[in-house]
Design a protein around this motif. Structure first.
Motif, PDB file in Angstrom:
ATOM      1  N   ASP A 164     -10.076   3.736   8.445  1.00  0.00           N
ATOM      2  CA  ASP A 164      -9.004   3.646   9.426  1.00  0.00           C
ATOM      3  C   ASP A 164      -8.509   2.212   9.562  1.00  0.00           C
ATOM      4  OD1 ASP A 164      -9.177   6.326   9.930  1.00  0.00           O
ATOM      5  OD2 ASP A 164     -10.318   6.136  11.796  1.00  0.00           O
ATOM      6  N   GLY A 165      -7.201   2.064   9.647  1.00  0.00           N
ATOM      7  CA  GLY A 165      -6.599   0.754   9.841  1.00  0.00           C
ATOM      8  C   GLY A 165      -6.273   0.007   8.570  1.00  0.00           C
ATOM      9  N   ILE A 166      -6.529   0.611   7.390  1.00  0.00           N
ATOM     10  CA  ILE A 166      -6.279  -0.107   6.139  1.00  0.00           C
ATOM     11  C   ILE A 166      -4.804  -0.463   5.987  1.00  0.00           C
ATOM     12  CG2 ILE A 166      -5.944   2.008   4.791  1.00  0.00           C
ATOM     13  CD1 ILE A 166      -7.627  -1.281   3.599  1.00  0.00           C
ATOM     14  N   VAL A 213       8.868   4.275   4.781  1.00  0.00           N
ATOM     15  CA  VAL A 213       8.299   2.947   4.977  1.00  0.00           C
ATOM     16  C   VAL A 213       7.977   2.784   6.464  1.00  0.00           C
ATOM     17  CG1 VAL A 213       8.601   0.470   4.632  1.00  0.00           C
ATOM     18  CG2 VAL A 213       9.696   2.103   3.058  1.00  0.00           C
ATOM     19  N   GLY A 214       6.720   3.015   6.811  1.00  0.00           N
ATOM     20  CA  GLY A 214       6.314   2.967   8.211  1.00  0.00           C
ATOM     21  C   GLY A 214       5.961   1.582   8.695  1.00  0.00           C
ATOM     22  N   LYS A 215       5.662   0.687   7.765  1.00  0.00           N
ATOM     23  CA  LYS A 215       5.343  -0.697   8.116  1.00  0.00           C
ATOM     24  C   LYS A 215       5.967  -1.608   7.078  1.00  0.00           C
ATOM     25  CE  LYS A 215       1.785  -4.174   8.187  1.00  0.00           C
ATOM     26  NZ  LYS A 215       0.423  -4.552   7.834  1.00  0.00           N
ATOM     27  N   ASP A 216       6.683  -2.629   7.535  1.00  0.00           N
ATOM     28  CA  ASP A 216       7.347  -3.522   6.592  1.00  0.00           C
ATOM     29  C   ASP A 216       7.590  -4.876   7.237  1.00  0.00           C
ATOM     30  OD1 ASP A 216       8.770  -4.740   4.613  1.00  0.00           O
ATOM     31  OD2 ASP A 216      10.573  -3.514   4.826  1.00  0.00           O
ATOM     32  N   ARG A 217       6.747  -5.857   6.911  1.00  0.00           N
ATOM     33  CA  ARG A 217       6.905  -7.198   7.461  1.00  0.00           C
ATOM     34  C   ARG A 217       8.088  -7.935   6.840  1.00  0.00           C
ATOM     35  NH1 ARG A 217       0.447  -8.570   7.272  1.00  0.00           N
ATOM     36  NH2 ARG A 217      -0.119  -7.566   9.251  1.00  0.00           N
ATOM     37  N   ILE A 226       3.584  -4.308   3.332  1.00  0.00           N
ATOM     38  CA  ILE A 226       4.446  -3.138   3.425  1.00  0.00           C
ATOM     39  C   ILE A 226       3.619  -1.903   3.067  1.00  0.00           C
ATOM     40  CG2 ILE A 226       5.283  -3.576   1.076  1.00  0.00           C
ATOM     41  CD1 ILE A 226       7.958  -2.304   1.904  1.00  0.00           C
ATOM     42  N   PHE A 227       3.829  -0.811   3.802  1.00  0.00           N
ATOM     43  CA  PHE A 227       3.072   0.406   3.540  1.00  0.00           C
ATOM     44  C   PHE A 227       4.028   1.596   3.484  1.00  0.00           C
ATOM     45  CE2 PHE A 227       0.148   3.905   4.049  1.00  0.00           C
ATOM     46  CZ  PHE A 227      -0.995   3.458   3.410  1.00  0.00           C
ATOM     47  N   GLY A 253       0.840  -1.187   0.000  1.00  0.00           N
ATOM     48  CA  GLY A 253       0.000   0.000   0.000  1.00  0.00           C
ATOM     49  C   GLY A 253       0.876   1.237   0.000  1.00  0.00           C
ATOM     50  N   MET A 254       0.459   2.255  -0.724  1.00  0.00           N
ATOM     51  CA  MET A 254       1.196   3.514  -0.700  1.00  0.00           C
ATOM     52  C   MET A 254       0.218   4.673  -0.760  1.00  0.00           C
ATOM     53  SD  MET A 254       2.963   3.689  -4.511  1.00  0.00           S
ATOM     54  CE  MET A 254       4.228   2.506  -4.100  1.00  0.00           C
ATOM     55  N   SER A 255       0.468   5.682   0.071  1.00  0.00           N
ATOM     56  CA  SER A 255      -0.391   6.868   0.090  1.00  0.00           C
ATOM     57  C   SER A 255       0.465   8.103  -0.094  1.00  0.00           C
ATOM     58  CB  SER A 255      -1.162   6.948   1.415  1.00  0.00           C
ATOM     59  OG  SER A 255      -0.277   7.233   2.495  1.00  0.00           O
ATOM     60  N   GLY A 256      -0.176   9.165  -0.557  1.00  0.00           N
ATOM     61  CA  GLY A 256       0.547  10.419  -0.741  1.00  0.00           C
ATOM     62  C   GLY A 256      -0.368  11.473  -1.324  1.00  0.00           C
ATOM     63  N   PRO A 257       0.015  12.747  -1.175  1.00  0.00           N
ATOM     64  CA  PRO A 257      -0.785  13.837  -1.740  1.00  0.00           C
ATOM     65  C   PRO A 257      -0.635  13.899  -3.252  1.00  0.00           C
ATOM     66  CG  PRO A 257       1.248  14.700  -0.804  1.00  0.00           C
ATOM     67  CD  PRO A 257       1.218  13.232  -0.473  1.00  0.00           C
TER      68      PRO A 257
END
Length: 309
Positions: A181-183, A201-205, A189-190, A19-23
């Motif tokens: 919320d929580g997606i 990279v705030g989350k990376d299993r 990896i997010f 998952g990736m988010s951004g403006p």
């Protein structure tokens, strides 16, 4: 005999859930395509961004396929688009963007608002919308393809007490994906992209990039692929089917419809969800629940009109 199975933890081969988010302008589509190229194989994009998927047609030497998804952006239509890409032989699916399934026309927020307006019960509306959203999340997690999902981001604030003045103040704490919320917990990896096209990279299993600021490119995709392919083969998968919890939630949403118009809309959404899997047994059960609820509503209407005759 115990109903629980205990086994030794074993690293198995897996499919990417990124998952990736951004403006706007952070390079979500561009970054997703570069990472997908590093994964190898055939790339397909589900484009909800008004044709932006074709803007990078020359980016990948091997090219990629585009499926344009127009409104309504219901979770059921997203599931159908994912299944269409799978059936076309795509190995990596880019969903650009997942945000529309939440806040777009026909998305979960839009559906919840319309149901609440008809029924006057916001909580009951969420009971009908949540199963549809959960079915989309399950489709992302169960797909046999690598999944890369982009999301728009919004500025997030927090209200807190100023210890010096005792007054409440509002503080900007960063960007949050425009999605339920929580997606981010659903992904392997997010990444959060900024306008300089860097990704935190705030989350990376996988633990390859955890806590790092990276520049998404094909090499990132290749490193992820090496990690994903290390381990034992997954056991043969069972035929696709909705979970018991999903079927229960969808059936409850149908049996809770307040009138025939609401029943039509709720059943249509449930039918699309089950049909996209496809789960024929679930379709038959949901149709039975619909028929029972329809008969009950029609009987109630006959009593009302008969009393006023």
């Amino acid at each position: 005999m115990s109903e629980f199975e205990i086994h030794r933890a074993t690293k198995r081969r897996a499919k990417l859930r990124l998952g990736m988010s951004g403006p706007a302008g952070s390079g979500k589509t561009y970054s997703a395509l570069l990472i997908a190229s590093g994964l190898g194989g055939r790339v397909g994009m589900i484009d909800t961004e008004h044709g932006s998927g074709d803007l990078y047609a020359d980016l990948l030497p091997e090219g990629y396929d585009v499926l344009r998804l127009a409104p309504p952006f219901t979770p059921g239509r997203y599931i159908e688009a994912i299944r269409a890409m799978e059936q076309a032989g795509v190995t990596t699916i880019i969903i650009d963007s997942l945000t529309h399934a939440w806040s777009g026309e026909g998305g979960s927020l839009d559906r919840q608002g319309k149901i609440a307006d008809r029924s006057g019960n916001s909580w009951q509306a969420w009971r009908q919308v949540t199963p549809e959203h959960n079915a989309l999340v399950e489709a992302l997690l169960q797909s046999r393809c690598h999944i890369i999902a982009t999301m728009r981001a919004k500025t997030e604030y927090v209200q807190e007490k100023d210890e010096r003045t005792g007054k409440q103040t509002v503080r900007k704490i960063g960007l949050a994906p425009i999605m339920r919320d929580g997606i981010d917990y659903e992904f392997t990896i997010f990444m959060e992209l900024d306008v300089q096209h860097n990704a935190y990279v705030g989350k990376d299993r996988t633990r390859l990039f955890d806590g790092q600021i990276i520049r998404p490119d094909a090499e990132v995709g290749r490193r992820l692929l090496t990690w994903l392919q290390a381990g034992e083969e997954e056991p043969a998968a069972a035929p696709p089917a909705l979970s018991e919890q999903q079927k229960k939630e969808l059936a409850n949403s149908i049996s809770s419809a307040h009138d025939l118009d609401e029943l039509y809309h709720v059943f249509a959404a449930a039918y699309r969800t089950a049909n996209a899997v496809p789960d024929t047994a679930a379709l038959a059960e949901l149709t039975r629940v619909k028929d029972e609820r329809k008969a009950a509503l029609e009987s109630a209407e006959d009593l009302i009109y008969g009393a006023h005759a």
